[in-house]
Scaffold this active site. Structure first.
Site, PDB file in Angstrom:
ATOM      1  CE  LYS A   1      -3.786  -2.392   2.339  1.00 48.89           C
ATOM      2  NZ  LYS A   1      -4.531  -2.926   3.577  1.00 48.89           N
TER       3      LYS A   1
ATOM      4  CD  GLN B   1      -3.278  -4.462   7.163  1.00 48.96           C
ATOM      5  OE1 GLN B   1      -2.904  -3.470   6.193  1.00 48.96           O
ATOM      6  NE2 GLN B   1      -3.839  -5.516   6.770  1.00 48.96           N
TER       7      GLN B   1
ATOM      8  CG  ASP C   1      -9.203   0.240   5.575  1.00 51.92           C
ATOM      9  OD1 ASP C   1      -9.117  -0.202   4.385  1.00 51.92           O
ATOM     10  OD2 ASP C   1      -8.626  -0.012   6.446  1.00 51.92           O
TER      11      ASP C   1
END
Length: 291
Positions: free
Chosen positions: A54, A98, A121
């Protein structure tokens, strides 16, 4: 029949170039450079690979990006304090924590702590609610990636019967919401499809799956979708990423390629699209926050 390959790696590169051009134009116009802060806690090897990928994708697209790496012993209070600092930082438009987190940390509390405007997200309940009513602030990354993988390869879900095997909060449920909704200016990834959510406890899962024009496998079970579960000529999207005998395999058996009209590979299908949509959301967040 040999299924057409739904190549997420190639499409992801095309869409990342589109993001890079928009970022460059934005910066040239004197506006803020979109910025993504990633937070990783502990030593999970897969998590570190994901975050590294990412970070590279952000850099390549011209986004500002930071990675905050914390030890596995980090307390919930320490992590929440970092999230609060990132919430307050005007250079940060998107925050990615994460998962999974160490067991001493309440994941739900951390996800709720991210301010919704920076929740790229799309995990915060406020953003999930906006998605549910058809006015999304952002789309969740993996479902949005699935939508583009279908639509940009000529498999528009509108009017189709879609079966999703999997009911997670990350993929199955939000993808079902998106694909069932009306497509509007406020909701361009509405699918206008007829959607069934199935799972590994569905009675006669094979019969349910064989109804599908588009079958999405997101159960997290290696090779759970077998050739006899797929109607000949159906489009199959494999969202699974499972480690099996040291090899990365999906939720779809290899034999499905001989039955389906199109199939996304693992790796190289949905995975690259998920990262791409994170860039799309970070750019959208900068536009939402800073204009």
């Amino acid at each position: 029949m040999t299924a057409t390959r739904l190549d997420g790696k190639a499409l992801g590169q095309t869409m990342r170039a589109e993001v890079a051009a928009e970022v460059a134009a934005r910066v040239a116009a004197g506006k803020s450079r979109p910025g993504l802060a990633a937070v990783i806690v502990g030593d999970n090897p897969a998590s570190h690979v994901y975050v590294r990928n990412k970070h590279k994708a952000c850099t390549d697209a011209g986004l500002a990006t930071w990675v905050h790496t914390l030890p596995a012993t980090t307390t919930q209070a320490e992590l929440l304090a970092l999230v609060a600092r990132l919430n307050a930082d005007p250079a940060v438009h998107g925050i990615l924590v994460q998962l999974p987190l160490p067991k001493q940390i309440d994941e739900d509390a951390v996800l709720r702590a991210v301010t919704p405007a920076k929740d790229v997200d799309c995990f915060h309940p406020e953003n999930v609610g906006l998605l549910a009513v058809g006015h999304p602030r952002y789309y969740p990354c993996t479902p949005h990636g699935v939508f583009h993988l279908l639509a940009r390869n000529g498999f528009d879900p509108a009017g189709k019967e879609v079966v999703i095997v999997g009911r997670s909060n990350i993929v199955g449920k939000p993808l079902a919401l998106m694909l069932a909704q009306k497509r509007t200016a406020a909701n361009p990834a509405g699918g206008d499809a007829t959607v069934t959510i199935a799972h590994t406890r569905t009675a006669d899962l094979t019969a349910v799956c064989r109804r599908a024009d588009i079958l999405v496998a997101a159960a997290g079970v290696p090779r759970v979708v077998t050739p006899e579960m797929v109607r000949p000529g159906a489009v199959v999207v494999d969202v699974g990423t499972n480690s099996m005998d040291g090899k990365l395999v999906g939720d779809v058996h290899e034999g499905v390629a001989a039955v389906a009209a199109a199939l996304s590979p693992v790796p190289g299908g949905v995975g690259p699209m998920t990262i791409t949509m994170l860039l799309v959301n970070t750019l959208a967040a900068a536009e939402h926050i800073d204009g």
